[in-house]
Design an enzyme around this catalytic site. Sequence first.
Site, PDB file in Angstrom:
ATOM      1  N   GLU A  39       0.838  -1.198   0.000  1.00 41.46           N
ATOM      2  CA  GLU A  39       0.000   0.000   0.000  1.00 41.46           C
ATOM      3  C   GLU A  39       0.877   1.254   0.000  1.00 41.46           C
ATOM      4  O   GLU A  39       1.813   1.369   0.783  1.00 41.46           O
ATOM      5  CB  GLU A  39      -0.923  -0.005   1.224  1.00 41.46           C
ATOM      6  CG  GLU A  39      -1.645   1.295   1.506  1.00 41.46           C
ATOM      7  CD  GLU A  39      -2.465   1.798   0.324  1.00 41.46           C
ATOM      8  OE1 GLU A  39      -2.422   3.015   0.059  1.00 41.46           O
ATOM      9  OE2 GLU A  39      -3.121   0.977  -0.347  1.00 41.46           O
ATOM     10  N   GLY A  53     -21.867   1.812  -0.343  1.00 43.04           N
ATOM     11  CA  GLY A  53     -23.069   1.030  -0.108  1.00 43.04           C
ATOM     12  C   GLY A  53     -22.728  -0.440  -0.256  1.00 43.04           C
ATOM     13  O   GLY A  53     -22.014  -0.821  -1.179  1.00 43.04           O
ATOM     14  N   ARG A 112     -16.358   4.546   4.159  1.00 46.14           N
ATOM     15  CA  ARG A 112     -15.356   3.676   3.536  1.00 46.14           C
ATOM     16  C   ARG A 112     -14.232   3.376   4.531  1.00 46.14           C
ATOM     17  O   ARG A 112     -13.683   2.270   4.566  1.00 46.14           O
ATOM     18  CB  ARG A 112     -14.795   4.358   2.284  1.00 46.14           C
ATOM     19  CG  ARG A 112     -13.793   3.519   1.499  1.00 46.14           C
ATOM     20  CD  ARG A 112     -13.393   4.244   0.216  1.00 46.14           C
ATOM     21  NE  ARG A 112     -12.490   3.434  -0.594  1.00 46.14           N
ATOM     22  CZ  ARG A 112     -11.171   3.397  -0.447  1.00 46.14           C
ATOM     23  NH1 ARG A 112     -10.599   4.136   0.511  1.00 46.14           N
ATOM     24  NH2 ARG A 112     -10.418   2.643  -1.225  1.00 46.14           N
ATOM     25  N   TYR A 196     -33.967  14.185  -8.015  1.00 51.87           N
ATOM     26  CA  TYR A 196     -33.576  14.294  -9.416  1.00 51.87           C
ATOM     27  C   TYR A 196     -33.737  15.743  -9.861  1.00 51.87           C
ATOM     28  O   TYR A 196     -34.856  16.243  -9.985  1.00 51.87           O
ATOM     29  CB  TYR A 196     -34.447  13.404 -10.300  1.00 51.87           C
ATOM     30  CG  TYR A 196     -34.375  11.918  -9.987  1.00 51.87           C
ATOM     31  CD1 TYR A 196     -33.379  11.398  -9.167  1.00 51.87           C
ATOM     32  CD2 TYR A 196     -35.311  11.032 -10.513  1.00 51.87           C
ATOM     33  CE1 TYR A 196     -33.309  10.045  -8.893  1.00 51.87           C
ATOM     34  CE2 TYR A 196     -35.249   9.667 -10.245  1.00 51.87           C
ATOM     35  CZ  TYR A 196     -34.257   9.180  -9.432  1.00 51.87           C
ATOM     36  OH  TYR A 196     -34.182   7.834  -9.155  1.00 51.87           O
ATOM     37  N   ASP A 288     -11.716  -1.089  -9.263  1.00 47.51           N
ATOM     38  CA  ASP A 288     -11.587   0.220  -9.914  1.00 47.51           C
ATOM     39  C   ASP A 288     -10.445   0.272 -10.913  1.00 47.51           C
ATOM     40  O   ASP A 288     -10.395   1.173 -11.753  1.00 47.51           O
ATOM     41  CB  ASP A 288     -11.357   1.310  -8.856  1.00 47.51           C
ATOM     42  CG  ASP A 288     -12.657   1.919  -8.386  1.00 47.51           C
ATOM     43  OD1 ASP A 288     -13.719   1.483  -8.858  1.00 47.51           O
ATOM     44  OD2 ASP A 288     -12.617   2.821  -7.533  1.00 47.51           O
ATOM     45  N   ALA A 301     -18.120  -0.809  -5.254  1.00 49.32           N
ATOM     46  CA  ALA A 301     -17.403  -1.694  -4.332  1.00 49.32           C
ATOM     47  C   ALA A 301     -17.908  -3.122  -4.436  1.00 49.32           C
ATOM     48  O   ALA A 301     -17.131  -4.080  -4.360  1.00 49.32           O
ATOM     49  CB  ALA A 301     -17.545  -1.186  -2.900  1.00 49.32           C
TER      50      ALA A 301
END
Length: 451
Positions: A39, A53, A112, A196, A288, A301
Site C-alpha cells: 500500500e 453502499g 469507507r 432528481y 476500480d 465496491a
Amino acid sequence: MADSMETHKFKVIIVGGSIAGLTLAHSLSKANIDHIVIEKRAEIAPQEGAFIGVWPNGAQILDQLGLYQSLEELTAPISRMHLSFPDDYSFSSFLPKTIHERFKYPIVSLDRQKVLEILFQNYPDKSNIITNQRVSEVRLLGDSASVVTEDGSVFRGDLIVGADGVHSPLTVEYACVFGISRPIPGLRSGEHINHYGDKFCVITFHGKDGRVFWFIIQKLDRVYTYPNAPRYSPNDAADLCGKMQNVVIWQDITVGDLWKTKVVASMTALEEGIFETWSLNRIVILGDSVHKMTPNIGQGANTAIEDVAVLASLINRMIHADDLNKPSESCIETMLQEYKSLRYEPAKSTYQRSRFGARFHTRDSWLKAVVGRYVFQYVGGLIENRTIKTLAGGDTIDFLPRPDRLETGRVAQFQKSEESPQRQWTLLWVSSLALFLFFPWLGSYLHSTIS
C-alpha cells in the site's frame, strides 16, 4: 524438505490496500495461499469523506469471509426510499425492504474508512500488509514477477494483482461531492432520498444513529478525458454546495442542511469506463483498476468484491490442480483469461446500468426527465424484478461455504439475467413512447417547459 516446499509455494503480490485488495487478501488467507499487500499510503484507513453502499451481492462474499457481522453492527438497514423532483412532486418506494426480505441482506451504507478498518483489523497476519510503499516498476522475469517500490525495495512473487485504481483515457462527464453529516432532524435512519434535478442529483442514505451519507452529482460543461479532467479542492465543494444550498431534496430538507452539518466532504471528477485488457502475463487488475462507474446504483465496491470472489476461486483451483509444482506461466495466463471471461459481461452490465443511472438521475434529456417524473413510479414491479434478478446472479467464493442467509433467502427462482441493460429498460421506454403517441401534444409541451 521444508526449503523445497517453500520453493514451490505460489505467491500473490497485491498492489493496493483498497477494499478489493484487502478482500482478496482475506480470501487468499482462507485458502492458505501465500500473499502480501503493498500500500502506497502511510495508513490503511484514512478518513477521506467517502462512503460505500453494501448490497447483497457484496454482503454474501463478506459473510463467507466472516466479516459481515462486524460491518452490519455499524449500520442501519435501508428500508424505504423517497424520490423527489424540481416541481416538488415526490413519491416513496419500499424496494430496499423488498430486497432485504428476498436476500436476507439489507442495503446499508457506511464510511469507507470503517470498511477498511474492519478488513484490516480482522486480517490474521498484519505483517503481510506493507504500507508506505509506492510502486515504481513491475518486472516480468519469465518464471516469476517482481514489484519495485520507490525506496528500492523489491517484492517477488508469481502473480501481481493491481487493486489500487489507475488513471487512463476514461471519460469524465460528471463531478461529485461526497459528504458525511451529523444527524439532521427530519431524516430518519433506514431511509434514503433520491432528488432528481436538471443536470444534477442529490442522493442521501441515513445510517445508524442518524449519520447521513450523501453525494451530489453535477453534469459538467463537456466531456473530458484524463489527464485533462478537472481537479477539485475543498473550496470547489463549498462553492457548488453554496450555489445549491436552497435546493429542497425532501420536505423542507435542503442541500444547505447537508452542508451545515457535514463532518467531512470532498469533491472529485467521476471517471467512467471499462477496459478491454484485464491481464498481461503474470499481471491482472480488478475493481476500480479495470472498471470505473458512478455511484448512482451503489455497485462500485460490490462489483469489485465479486471480481475478488471469482479471481480467488480460480487461483485456488489452479494451484490445487498440481500440488507438487507451481503453475506455469501458460497456466496462469489461461486462468486469467477465464477470470475475464467470467467477469467481463457482468461488470460491463453493471457499468452500463450505472452509466444510465447517472444520466437518468440528472435528467440529462427531456425524455429522461419525463420518464422519471411521469412513468417511473408506475413500473416499480419491473424495477424490482430486474434488480432482484441481477443481484441473484452474484458470484461467491467457491471454496468457502455459502452463507446460511443465502439458503433462507427467497431468490432461487431468479437466475442471472442474460439481457442487456438496454433490453431491461425496454418496457419503460415503450410505456413512455405510448404516452406520447396517445397524447401527441404532451411531448412538445414538456420539451418546451423542461428545456
